[in-house]
Scaffold this motif. Structure first.
Motif, PDB file in Angstrom:
ATOM      1  N   ALA A   1       0.822  -1.216   0.000  1.00 41.33           N
ATOM      2  CA  ALA A   1       0.000   0.000   0.000  1.00 41.33           C
ATOM      3  C   ALA A   1       0.855   1.266   0.000  1.00 41.33           C
ATOM      4  N   LYS A   2       2.186   1.077   0.027  1.00 44.71           N
ATOM      5  CA  LYS A   2       3.147   2.188   0.009  1.00 44.71           C
ATOM      6  C   LYS A   2       2.937   3.142   1.185  1.00 44.71           C
ATOM      7  N   LYS A   3       2.690   2.545   2.328  1.00 47.48           N
ATOM      8  CA  LYS A   3       2.525   3.335   3.543  1.00 47.48           C
ATOM      9  C   LYS A   3       3.875   3.518   4.233  1.00 47.48           C
ATOM     10  N   GLU A   4       4.044   4.672   4.843  1.00 51.43           N
ATOM     11  CA  GLU A   4       5.253   4.921   5.630  1.00 51.43           C
ATOM     12  C   GLU A   4       5.219   4.010   6.853  1.00 51.43           C
ATOM     13  N   ILE A   5       6.311   3.268   7.056  1.00 55.43           N
ATOM     14  CA  ILE A   5       6.373   2.336   8.182  1.00 55.43           C
ATOM     15  C   ILE A   5       7.325   2.880   9.245  1.00 55.43           C
ATOM     16  N   ILE A   6       6.824   2.978  10.458  1.00 51.82           N
ATOM     17  CA  ILE A   6       7.602   3.514  11.576  1.00 51.82           C
ATOM     18  C   ILE A   6       7.851   2.396  12.578  1.00 51.82           C
ATOM     19  N   ASP A   7       9.120   2.098  12.798  1.00 44.66           N
ATOM     20  CA  ASP A   7       9.482   1.055  13.765  1.00 44.66           C
ATOM     21  C   ASP A   7       9.623   1.660  15.155  1.00 44.66           C
ATOM     22  N   ILE A   8       8.885   1.097  16.088  1.00 45.32           N
ATOM     23  CA  ILE A   8       8.944   1.555  17.477  1.00 45.32           C
ATOM     24  C   ILE A   8       9.287   0.368  18.367  1.00 45.32           C
ATOM     25  N   SER A   9      10.212   0.605  19.269  1.00 44.67           N
ATOM     26  CA  SER A   9      10.627  -0.449  20.191  1.00 44.67           C
ATOM     27  C   SER A   9      10.317  -0.041  21.623  1.00 44.67           C
ATOM     28  N   SER A  10      10.045  -1.024  22.440  1.00 43.08           N
ATOM     29  CA  SER A  10       9.769  -0.740  23.854  1.00 43.08           C
ATOM     30  C   SER A  10      11.056  -0.645  24.661  1.00 43.08           C
ATOM     31  N   ASN A  11      12.199  -0.857  23.977  1.00 46.85           N
ATOM     32  CA  ASN A  11      13.471  -0.912  24.706  1.00 46.85           C
ATOM     33  C   ASN A  11      14.405   0.266  24.444  1.00 46.85           C
ATOM     34  N   ASN A  12      13.978   1.274  23.662  1.00 46.49           N
ATOM     35  CA  ASN A  12      14.854   2.426  23.441  1.00 46.49           C
ATOM     36  C   ASN A  12      14.040   3.711  23.357  1.00 46.49           C
ATOM     37  N   GLU A  13      14.743   4.823  23.108  1.00 47.40           N
ATOM     38  CA  GLU A  13      14.098   6.139  23.115  1.00 47.40           C
ATOM     39  C   GLU A  13      13.306   6.430  21.839  1.00 47.40           C
ATOM     40  N   ASN A  14      13.562   5.669  20.779  1.00 46.95           N
ATOM     41  CA  ASN A  14      12.828   5.832  19.516  1.00 46.95           C
ATOM     42  C   ASN A  14      12.934   7.248  18.947  1.00 46.95           C
ATOM     43  N   VAL A  15      14.143   7.805  18.983  1.00 45.62           N
ATOM     44  CA  VAL A  15      14.343   9.178  18.513  1.00 45.62           C
ATOM     45  C   VAL A  15      13.977   9.317  17.037  1.00 45.62           C
ATOM     46  N   ASP A  16      14.476   8.393  16.220  1.00 41.63           N
ATOM     47  CA  ASP A  16      14.188   8.453  14.779  1.00 41.63           C
ATOM     48  C   ASP A  16      12.694   8.311  14.511  1.00 41.63           C
ATOM     49  N   ALA A  17      12.058   7.439  15.269  1.00 41.60           N
ATOM     50  CA  ALA A  17      10.617   7.229  15.096  1.00 41.60           C
ATOM     51  C   ALA A  17       9.840   8.488  15.450  1.00 41.60           C
ATOM     52  N   LEU A  18      10.274   9.175  16.498  1.00 38.92           N
ATOM     53  CA  LEU A  18       9.608  10.411  16.908  1.00 38.92           C
ATOM     54  C   LEU A  18       9.734  11.487  15.835  1.00 38.92           C
ATOM     55  N   VAL A  19      10.940  11.606  15.277  1.00 37.49           N
ATOM     56  CA  VAL A  19      11.170  12.602  14.224  1.00 37.49           C
ATOM     57  C   VAL A  19      10.300  12.298  13.008  1.00 37.49           C
ATOM     58  N   LYS A  20      10.269  11.037  12.625  1.00 40.21           N
ATOM     59  CA  LYS A  20       9.480  10.631  11.458  1.00 40.21           C
ATOM     60  C   LYS A  20       7.986  10.828  11.710  1.00 40.21           C
ATOM     61  N   LEU A  21       7.561  10.502  12.919  1.00 43.43           N
ATOM     62  CA  LEU A  21       6.147  10.633  13.276  1.00 43.43           C
ATOM     63  C   LEU A  21       5.702  12.094  13.232  1.00 43.43           C
ATOM     64  N   GLN A  22       6.535  12.972  13.777  1.00 34.07           N
ATOM     65  CA  GLN A  22       6.194  14.396  13.769  1.00 34.07           C
ATOM     66  C   GLN A  22       6.203  14.958  12.354  1.00 34.07           C
ATOM     67  N   SER A  23       7.169  14.510  11.557  1.00 36.70           N
ATOM     68  CA  SER A  23       7.242  14.964  10.169  1.00 36.70           C
ATOM     69  C   SER A  23       6.004  14.538   9.389  1.00 36.70           C
ATOM     70  N   LEU A  24       5.572  13.305   9.610  1.00 33.66           N
ATOM     71  CA  LEU A  24       4.370  12.815   8.934  1.00 33.66           C
ATOM     72  C   LEU A  24       3.134  13.570   9.395  1.00 33.66           C
ATOM     73  N   TYR A  25       3.078  13.836  10.688  1.00 33.46           N
ATOM     74  CA  TYR A  25       1.920  14.541  11.243  1.00 33.46           C
ATOM     75  C   TYR A  25       1.801  15.944  10.652  1.00 33.46           C
ATOM     76  N   GLU A  26       2.936  16.598  10.509  1.00 34.88           N
ATOM     77  CA  GLU A  26       2.943  17.964   9.975  1.00 34.88           C
ATOM     78  C   GLU A  26       3.014  17.990   8.450  1.00 34.88           C
ATOM     79  N   LEU A  27       3.059  16.804   7.834  1.00 29.10           N
ATOM     80  CA  LEU A  27       3.079  16.680   6.367  1.00 29.10           C
ATOM     81  C   LEU A  27       4.226  17.475   5.738  1.00 29.10           C
ATOM     82  N   LYS A  28       5.383  17.462   6.400  1.00 27.09           N
ATOM     83  CA  LYS A  28       6.509  18.278   5.937  1.00 27.09           C
ATOM     84  C   LYS A  28       6.999  17.874   4.550  1.00 27.09           C
TER      85      LYS A  28
END
Length: 268
Positions: free
Chosen positions: A82-109
């Motif tokens: 479906a060509k969806k953006e996939i965000i990997d989130i782990s319960s064992n780390n800070e998920n910095v990259d995931a947070l950046v990607k999530l915010q970017s997607l939310y703001e449609l940058k």
């Protein structure tokens, strides 16, 4: 923002907690979609495919454990199809990259940036068009404010005139209550319109500031920096936040007058 969450059932509580924390930390409105999959019932695949299509992005919570499940692997493959953006989130780390990607997607940058071409010859004309559009929006906003002030003021004036001439009594006081309901509804609509005008004007200036990057001088950007970019209340406070107080005060006035009328009705 709708997010389809691929996870193992044992991790569901952790996934919900993590996404809730991300939403709070980043001030995002997230609507996660969690589905129960069953190896015996293939109907979930239809629901999953539909949910993936509706989602803006897909979250894979604890990818390693998800890869142990055939159902989860199917959902991941379906998300890729479906060509969806996939965000990997782990319960064992800070998920910095995931947070950046999530915010970017939310703001449609990325989508916002894709709307601009650095080699466009029409940048200046588009720049002027957006400024004219912004000025036109301000004029419409002023007319809207004038309309609501006139209508609500007229209702208050009519109510005051009825009270002054003695036309209101315990039997006809319902007219005043009707005016109050209409007035409060108008105040609510007015406040919502001001809020939407503010958001629309901000979006127009986002485009203007972006277009300026391709021009020689960035005068509006410089002005915005001079005002503290909205981060220094002593330098600049949003017009929208100030304007929204006007219908609020009108609403409080209507409530106060209605309470006084109710007290008068009780003791008269």
């Amino acid at each position: 923002m709708k997010l389809f969450v691929i996870h193992r059932f044992k991790d569901r509580k952790k996934a919900k907690k993590s996404l809730a924390k991300f939403a709070k930390d980043l001030s995002l409105e997230i609507s996660p979609i969690f589905l129960d999959s069953s190896g015996k019932d293939e109907l979930w695949k239809y629901d999953a495919a539909s949910a993936i299509e509706q989602a803006e992005a897909v979250v894979v919570f604890n990818k390693k454990t998800c890869e142990e499940s055939e159902n989860a692997k199917w959902e991941i493959e379906k998300s890729k199809e479906a060509k969806k953006e996939i965000i990997d989130i782990s319960s064992n780390n800070e998920n910095v990259d995931a947070l950046v990607k999530l915010q970017s997607l939310y703001e449609l940058k990325d989508e916002f940036e894709s709307c601009f071409s650095p080699d466009s010859k029409d940048t200046f004309e588009l720049y002027k068009l957006m400024i004219e559009s912004s000025e036109s929006l301000i004029q419409r906003r002023q007319k809207t404010n004038a309309f609501f002030i006139t209508v609500i003021g007229s209702l208050l004036a009519i109510a005051g005139l009825l009270a002054k001439t003695g036309s209101l009594n315990s039997d006809s006081i319902g007219i005043l209550y009707g005016f109050s309901v209409v007035g409060l509804l108008l105040c609510n609509s007015w406040r919502n319109l001001i809020d939407n005008y503010g958001k629309l004007n901000k979006s127009k200036f986002d485009v203007i500031l972006r277009l300026e990057k391709d021009l020689g001088a960035q005068i509006f950007s410089a002005e915005w920096v001079s005002l503290g970019k909205g981060l220094r209340p002593t330098k600049y406070k949003s017009f929208t936040s100030t304007e929204k107080n006007v219908p609020l005060f009108f609403g409080l006035l209507i409530v106060l007058l209605t309470l006084l009328a109710a007290i008068w009705q009780i003791f008269s």
